[in-house]
Motif scaffolding. Structure first.
Motif, PDB file in Angstrom:
ATOM      1  N   LEU A   1       0.846  -1.201   0.000  1.00  0.00           N
ATOM      2  CA  LEU A   1       0.000   0.000   0.000  1.00  0.00           C
ATOM      3  C   LEU A   1       0.877   1.246   0.000  1.00  0.00           C
TER       4      LEU A   1
ATOM      5  N   THR B   1      -1.687   1.322  -9.794  1.00  0.00           N
ATOM      6  CA  THR B   1      -2.591   2.359  -9.300  1.00  0.00           C
ATOM      7  C   THR B   1      -3.574   1.759  -8.294  1.00  0.00           C
ATOM      8  N   ASP B   2      -3.778   0.446  -8.363  1.00  0.00           N
ATOM      9  CA  ASP B   2      -4.736  -0.177  -7.437  1.00  0.00           C
ATOM     10  C   ASP B   2      -4.144  -0.419  -6.050  1.00  0.00           C
ATOM     11  N   LEU B   3      -2.883  -0.056  -5.869  1.00  0.00           N
ATOM     12  CA  LEU B   3      -2.278  -0.164  -4.540  1.00  0.00           C
ATOM     13  C   LEU B   3      -1.837   1.223  -4.054  1.00  0.00           C
ATOM     14  N   THR B   4      -2.379   2.238  -4.697  1.00  0.00           N
ATOM     15  CA  THR B   4      -1.949   3.608  -4.444  1.00  0.00           C
ATOM     16  C   THR B   4      -3.172   4.480  -4.158  1.00  0.00           C
TER      17      THR B   4
END
Ligand code: SF4
Lengths: 197, 473
Positions: free
Chosen positions: B29, B54-57
């Motif tokens: 994350l 982008t899905d971990l940001t």
């Protein structure tokens, strides 16, 4: 990051010791949101003085900074390196650099070369007497050469290799793309995601 | 040999290990805010790179945001530029952003946990030193520099040097009126602001296990004030309970699998820490700082120390300088110190429990004449919850100012600042010179002490109130 093999250019003699990062780039420049455009902030306070060496017309376009001992002390701001690079410097020569500054410089592709103070003195004399004199910083041969001066310098093998190849931390990691993808493939589905779907 | 919690999380994230090189760790994350991200995005742009995951940001706006008139344009041009740059960058690179005015906006370290994004056994990074907050969930969470922000954006990994492990074991029961904030201030004053250098601290023992998640976050938040790389607490039922049902917490089969994994993370019985510290919870009392670093603290019942009483020369010198800056004299009882401003908020103490406890003390009482009290929820969600519970009314009825969510007076980057020479009791985490505004003087305190101080006008604990100012009928 641009690769550094060997560079030849005119020099700026900076006869001052303990040049800290606040002098290299004053704190108010830290509010900027980009990585470039710091050239006007470089040594801002000193440049208000027309007699400051950087203001001499014959130093325009110089790319090698020959500085006094303990260059780059003070805060860890990377902006100090960016400012030197934005201004056009490719290499800085000094008898001693502050640790963090040196780390930051090598990370960003600015070659910091450590030479004995007496060699620095000779380089100062040379470029002060003849502003057109050129200094060659040869990373392949680990040598600094100028008229009447040939000096070897040390650089940690890993840092040298990265500069020669132009590899910053990110490009190095990207060379391990397979390992990263393999790791990702094995991540459990319960791990958090910020975007749905 | 057994492994510690920190070692287990580290091992589970090693992407690549090579002789003579730092381990390459995967980052689960990545939290962003406006101050430390612009050059990182600029670096991506200059080298033609994208954000790998982008899905971990996720990004939010907090440091520069005003806490009044948030619908008006931001007056300070630098603050405005930083916020606008973040908005542009997030749009260009496809990063989820919660801007000022959004219901999920708030201090980055309040937002992550409340969304359920901060989970046990994850690696969490942010260009902000108080990322250690997230360690409360059993995550390995630490602050990073701007170059590293760029590195994580581009690769979702970080090469990291190994750390050492420290256990801080707190056994026993915290006395009434003694909170997580008092505990961590006491820990820092005990081990010093450099005591945690190079270490990941694990807080353990019965007193830690008995803390709520919010209180655990307060403890881990200030690990960095002891110089530690990170602070962690093993996940347990309290952690799972907090996470269950949050927007980004796992659900269904994933939940079961996650809990099963999380339960394996606790430090093994036979694991060995590089350093251990023991603290007796029952001996603690409300704790406040008198100096200009978070290690310069003492029990509220004590007096300003005499610099001459410090054995170490540099401590002595630091104490002298601190007293001069703080305008205090040795021997002065801490309770006699009058303050001008009280600040309740920040990623240390800006969560709902903190507001509840401050409100419970202010309920039916008045803020002292001439004293300014700012109550700033850590996030919009916290604000909404507080409003639902009527806490905002309690604060305003007592004469405090109820503000919009953000970092606010934790640091002088937005309009909420101390004037030169002004003195505050603050629930934030840093009492550095000028941290809350040029020349401002900060005493770090718990929300309870902050509220009692607001009522009496000088540093005080709720116990002082009971004795002297009965609640108005
Ligand atoms: S509340 Fe304070 S410590 Fe926390 S992120 Fe904001 S400025 Fe930093």
């Amino acid at each position: 990051m641009e690769a550094f093999t060997t560079h030849t250019g005119r020099a700026v003699p900076l006869r001052r010791s303990n040049v800290d990062t606040d002098q290299i780039i004053p704190a108010h420049w830290l509010k900027k949101v980009t990585r470039n455009g710091f050239e006007d902030g470089l040594f801002e306070a000193w440049r208000k003085d027309p007699s400051f060496v950087l203001n001499h017309p014959e130093r325009e376009g110089a790319t090698v900074l020959v500085a006094g001992p303990d260059f780059g002390t003070g805060s860890s701001r990377e902006h100090a390196v960016w400012a030197l690079q934005n201004y056009g410097f490719k290499a800085v020569i000094s008898s001693r650099f502050a640790d963090i500054f040196r780390g930051n410089s090598l990370k960003n592709g600015l070659l910091t070369v450590i030479l004995p103070q007496e060699t620095v003195e000779r380089l100062w004399k040379l470029v002060e007497a003849d502003p057109a004199a050129e200094i060659t910083v040869d990373l392949v041969g680990r040598q600094v050469r100028a008229e009447g001066v040939t000096a070897e310098f040390e650089l940690n093998e890993n840092a040298r290799w990265r500069l020669l190849e132009g590899l910053d931390d990110i490009s190095l990691t990207l060379q391990n793309e397979d390992a990263v993808s393999a790791y990702e493939a094995g991540r459990p589905s319960f791990k958090p995601r910020t975007l749905q779907g | 040999m057994g492994r510690t919690l920190a070692e287990k999380v580290w091992e589970d994230h090693v992407v690549r290990r090579a002789e003579g090189e730092p381990d390459l760790l995967y980052i689960d994350l990545h939290l962003l805010h406006e101050v430390t991200s612009p050059q990182a995005f600029d670096g991506l742009r200059l080298s033609g790179r994208t954000v790998r995951r982008t899905d971990l940001t996720i990004a939010t706006e907090d440091h520069n945001t005003p806490t009044l008139d948030i619908d008006k344009p931001i007056a300070d041009p630098v603050s405005r530029t930083q916020l606008e740059t973040l908005r542009k960058n997030c749009a260009e690179f496809g990063v989820r952003l919660h801007p000022l005015g959004d219901v999920e906006q708030g201090v980055v370290h309040v937002v992550g946990p409340q969304l359920g994004l901060t989970q046990p056994g994850t690696t969490v990074v942010c260009g902000d030193s108080h990322t250690s907050t997230h360690g409360a969930f059993g995550a390995l969470a630490f602050g990073i520099g701007t170059s590293q922000v760029e590195h994580v954006l581009a690769t979702q990994t970080l090469p990291l040097a190994p750390f050492r492990t420290m256990a801080i074991t707190v056994e026993g029961e915290l006395p009434d009126g003694v909170t997580a904030k008092d505990l961590i201030l006491a820990v820092i004053s005990r081990i010093g602001t450099g005591g945690g250098q190079g270490y990941v601290i694990e807080y353990r023992g019965s007193a830690i296990r008995n803390l709520s998640m919010e209180a655990r976050m307060t403890v881990c938040n200030m690990s960095i004030e002891a110089g530690a790389r990170a602070g962690m607490i093993a996940p347990d039922e309290t952690t799972f309970e907090y996470l269950k049902g949050r927007p980004h917490a796992p659900s269904g089969d994933d939940w079961d699998a996650a809990v099963e994994y999380w339960k394996t993370l606790a430090t093994d019985e036979d694991a060995v820490f590089d350093h251990e510290v023991y603290i007796d919870a029952s001996a603690l009392s409300p704790f406040v700082t008198w100096g200009t670093n978070p290690g310069q603290g003492a029990p509220l019942s004590a007096s300003v120390p005499d610099p001459a009483s410090f054995d170490d020369e540099s401590d002595r010198h630091a104490a002298e300088k601190a007293l001069e800056y703080m305008g205090l004299t040795a021997g002065q009882p801490l309770r006699d110190i009058a303050v001008d401003t009280v600040f309740v908020g920040s990623c240390t103490n800006g969560r709902i429990e903190d507001l509840r406890s401050a409100a419970s003390i202010l309920d039916g009482r008045r803020v002292a004449e001439g004293l300014r009290m700012l109550v700033v929820p850590g996030s919009v969600r916290v604000a909404l919850q507080a409003i639902e519970e009527g806490l905002d009314k309690v604060f305003t009825a007592a004469g405090a100012e109820w503000r919009h969510a953000g970092c606010s007076m934790c640091l002088g980057m937005n309009p909420d600042q101390l004037a030169p020479g002004e003195r505050s009791a603050s629930t934030s985490n840093r009492n550095f010179e000028g941290r809350q505004g040029k020349g401002g003087r900060t005493h770090l305190v718990s929300p309870q002490v902050a509220a009692a101080t607001a009522v009496l006008g000088h540093l005080a604990s709720p116990a002082d109130l009971d004795a002297r100012t009965p609640v108005e009928a």
